[in-house]
Design a protein around this motif. Structure first.
Motif: not given
Lengths: 171, 525
Positions: B232-235, B263-270, B423-429, B463-466
């Motif tokens: 969560t380095t970006v978050g 950057l944050a959305e890419r962190e979420r995706i990965a 998965y749905k958060e991933l599509r949103t991202a 809002e971090g990826w977690r």
């Protein structure tokens, strides 16, 4: 089911040659030599036990990547094992937190001889961003004898692979 | 907010309204009312979000005192409750009887700062044996290096709950686990294969982050925040920078805000790709593991190529970002979105239609909605159990104030729900990422921050990826950090694992654990 087989066929084998990953002819030469060494001395299989002794989990992400289809570490006969008792090499990440000090020592003691220790990542090599404090002992070599150091924050899979291949070259 | 204020006043609690700390209001109350205030807030459906203590010395306070903070939240609203306790008698009523989420946080504050919360769990949490009982590392007079010369013994005497009865047995697991994973201890009580009770014991990777943050400059703190939890380095870097920028009253340029969100959305995706892959691995569907793992590696490689770091560490800096995107890079990132969508469409169809995957994911590890409310779960753990929370939508910070974020909510609370929410958060991202790239404004990517005055403070909530990340920063003299507290969403989600595992069998633990995927480093600090 047919969709799954179709996807497998379409994906093909994405595993990359060492030359492509490292763009370093020296390491590729190592790759071939090491495969021969592992085949000869370790009966084709060399085992690594990963120990997080206090890392931020960045190193773990990149170590995991070594097992993905592009890097496919197992092709060299190297694989990660679940117990130190099965390991030839300990791959240690993180500054050694004081709360992990004893667990790390015991893991080392549980590893049969001959064994080697790799300090993986800046924290394990020199303490990194966390250094030494009331909670952290810094570098792994402050606790265990270290054979090889792989710096980086975190080291990329290519750097990890090069570091591992160099370790094997020494063995 | 008004209702809470009125109810507190009616209960005879004197509320002093202090200058706000956006996005939160700040109220100070007397320390003896700390517990009752929590009881009232809980009855009015406020959520407990974060808690931390501080020692305030120097020019800011003639007589040193300890300040205790608790951040409460309702959708779109934040309230920072504060109180002070004297140094010679640092105790106050616990909030844990009303808010389960306060439990570990209060124990952490007691272990590190020596503030006693009466009526709460008296067992240690973060402290093992690196320092002695009665020593408090976060106090100013405690040396950073500590006082221990000899090796640290293992913490063998921790009083775990004991069960007795015919056929009940105990399984101790960790701190060194079987996989490539962070260290922690799990104590199971089981009958046959069925789990009766699980107790987590963390703190193994405590690195003294809060202590070594003191005295750092802004860039140094940003680097440290980026390593609170490596995934969560970006978050964390964003939340810490937001807090520092607020303390120095600086607004980052619009382009920088957009780049941060990219950057944050890419962190979420990965991370979501990797979690979905790992969940499938834990149910032995290796096809899904390797395919999704391949996509994750593609994303990381693009990060390395375009942004210069695969995990995006140190790309966010105080006042902006340390990256730039030219037109070619924007096109490259945009093409990757199409490719990912195409691949995901194929893969998700295969996963969804595989009956054995469904067999393992559905009805496994159910976190009931009422448990999620009681524990205050956030992020995908909360969303999968009916907790409709997302800071990007509820209290948007730039650039999300210009975008609309769709938030997926499920009610079933099982591993399957947590898988599909990801998965749905991933599509949103992916959708957000496209919008961010399309609307990326021109302009500077960084501004200089003035040296903040002593005592200046800030609160960063992103809002971090977690899930929701809270970061608190207070400055001391010369623009150096006096207090830093990062609250990873894992603080609120780890206790969920102890609940959702009950009644499941021991072999389901790995997939249940992975479906929560708490950060050890993020809570051990």
């Amino acid at each position: 089911m047919w969709r799954q087989y179709l996807k497998i066929l379409k994906t093909g084998i994405p595993t990359e040659s060492v030359r492509k990953i490292l763009r370093d002819p020296e390491v590729e030469r190592l790759g071939a030599e090491i495969k021969r060494k592992i085949d000869k001395r370790f009966a084709g299989s060399l085992s690594i036990r990963e120990v997080d002794a206090g890392s931020c989990n960045g190193c773990e992400l990149e170590i995991h990547a070594l097992n993905n289809v592009y890097y496919d570490l197992e092709r060299f006969g190297v694989h990660f094992v679940a117990s130190p008792r099965h390991a030839d090499i300990l791959l240690v990440t993180g500054p050694v937190s004081r709360h992990m000090e004893e667990a790390l020592r015991r893991t080392y003691e549980a590893t049969p001889d001959p064994k080697w220790v790799i300090a993986c990542g800046d924290c394990a090599v020199c303490g990194g961003e966390f250094g030494s404090s009331y909670a952290s002992l810094g570098a792994v070599e402050n606790v265990l004898p270290v054979d090889v150091k792989i710096p980086g924050c975190p080291p990329t899979p290519a750097q990890l692979l090069a570091g591992l291949l160099k370790t094997l070259d020494r063995i | 907010m008004n209702e809470l204020h009125a109810t507190l006043e009616n209960a005879g609690i004197a509320v002093t309204i202090l200058p706000p700390l956006p996005p939160g209001e700040v109220w100070q109350i007397p320390s003896q009312d700390w517990g009752q205030a929590a009881q009232i807030a809980q009855s009015l459906k406020w959520r407990w979000s974060a808690g931390w203590g501080e020692e305030i010395v120097g020019a800011q306070r003639a007589v040193p005192r300890y300040r205790v903070n608790a951040l409460l939240a309702k959708p779109g609203k934040y309230l920072l409750l504060r109180t002070e306790v004297p140094q010679d008698n640092p105790q106050l009523p616990s909030q844990a009887p009303y808010y389960h989420a306060a439990d570990r946080s209060e124990r952490h504050t007691r272990d590190l700062l020596g503030i006693h919360f009466l009526g709460g769990d008296t067992r240690r949490w973060t402290r093992h044996r690196a320092w002695e009982e009665g020593e408090f590392p976060l106090r100013c007079n405690f040396p950073v290096a500590g006082s221990r010369q000899e090796a640290t013994p293992p913490d063998v005497a921790y009083p775990f709950l004991q069960t007795q009865g015919a056929g009940v047995y105990e399984i101790p697991v960790g701190p060194v686990h079987a996989g490539i994973i962070e260290p922690g201890h799990f104590r199971f009580q089981a009958v046959g294969e069925t789990i009766l009770h699980l107790e987590e014991r963390l703190g193994y990777v405590h690195k003294g982050i809060e202590k070594i943050a003191t005295g750092r400059d802004m860039l140094g703190l940003c680097r440290l925040a980026g390593r609170v939890s490596g995934d969560t380095t970006v978050g964390h870097a964003w939340a810490a920078c937001m807090a520092m920028e607020q303390a120095t009253k600086v607004e980052v340029p619009r382009r920088a805000a957009f780049l941060r969100a990219i950057l944050a959305e890419r962190e979420r995706i990965a991370n979501h790709l990797w979690d979905m892959a790992s969940i499938l691995n834990d149910i032995a569907f290796t096809f899904g593991y390797y395919q999704l793992g391949r996509l994750r590696e593609d994303v990381l490689r693009t990060n390395g190529k375009i942004f210069g770091h695969r995990l995006l560490m140190d790309r966010i800096v105080p006042g902006g970002v340390a990256v730039e995107l030219d037109n070619a890079a924007v096109r490259y990132l945009d093409r990757e979105i199409d490719r990912l969508r195409r691949e995901l469409d194929e893969l998700v169809t295969i996963v969804d239609r595989n009956a054995s995957v469904g067999d393992r994911l559905y009805t496994t590890g159910v976190l009931k909605v009422e448990d999620a409310i009681e524990l205050g779960c956030v992020g995908y753990v909360g969303l999968a159990s009916g907790q409709d929370l997302d800071v990007r939508r509820d209290r948007p910070y730039p650039p999300y104030d210009e975008l609309s974020v769709r938030v997926p909510v499920e009610q079933s609370g099982d591993v399957g729900a947590r898988f599909w929410v990801r998965y749905k958060e991933l599509r949103t991202a992916l959708r957000l990422l496209r919008q961010l790239l399309e609307r990326l404004p021109d302009g500077p990517t960084r501004v200089d921050l003035a040296v903040p005055e002593e005592g200046a403070e800030g609160l960063g909530i992103v809002e971090g990826w977690r899930g929701e990340i809270v970061s608190y920063v207070r400055f001391g003299p010369d623009g150096k950090i006096a207090r830093f507290f990062p609250r990873d969403p894992s603080w609120l989600n780890w206790p969920a694992l102890e609940r959702l595992i009950l009644g499941n069998i021991v072999p389901e633990f790995p997939v249940c654990n992975k479906s929560v995927n708490g950060s050890y480093s993020g809570v051990d600090l």
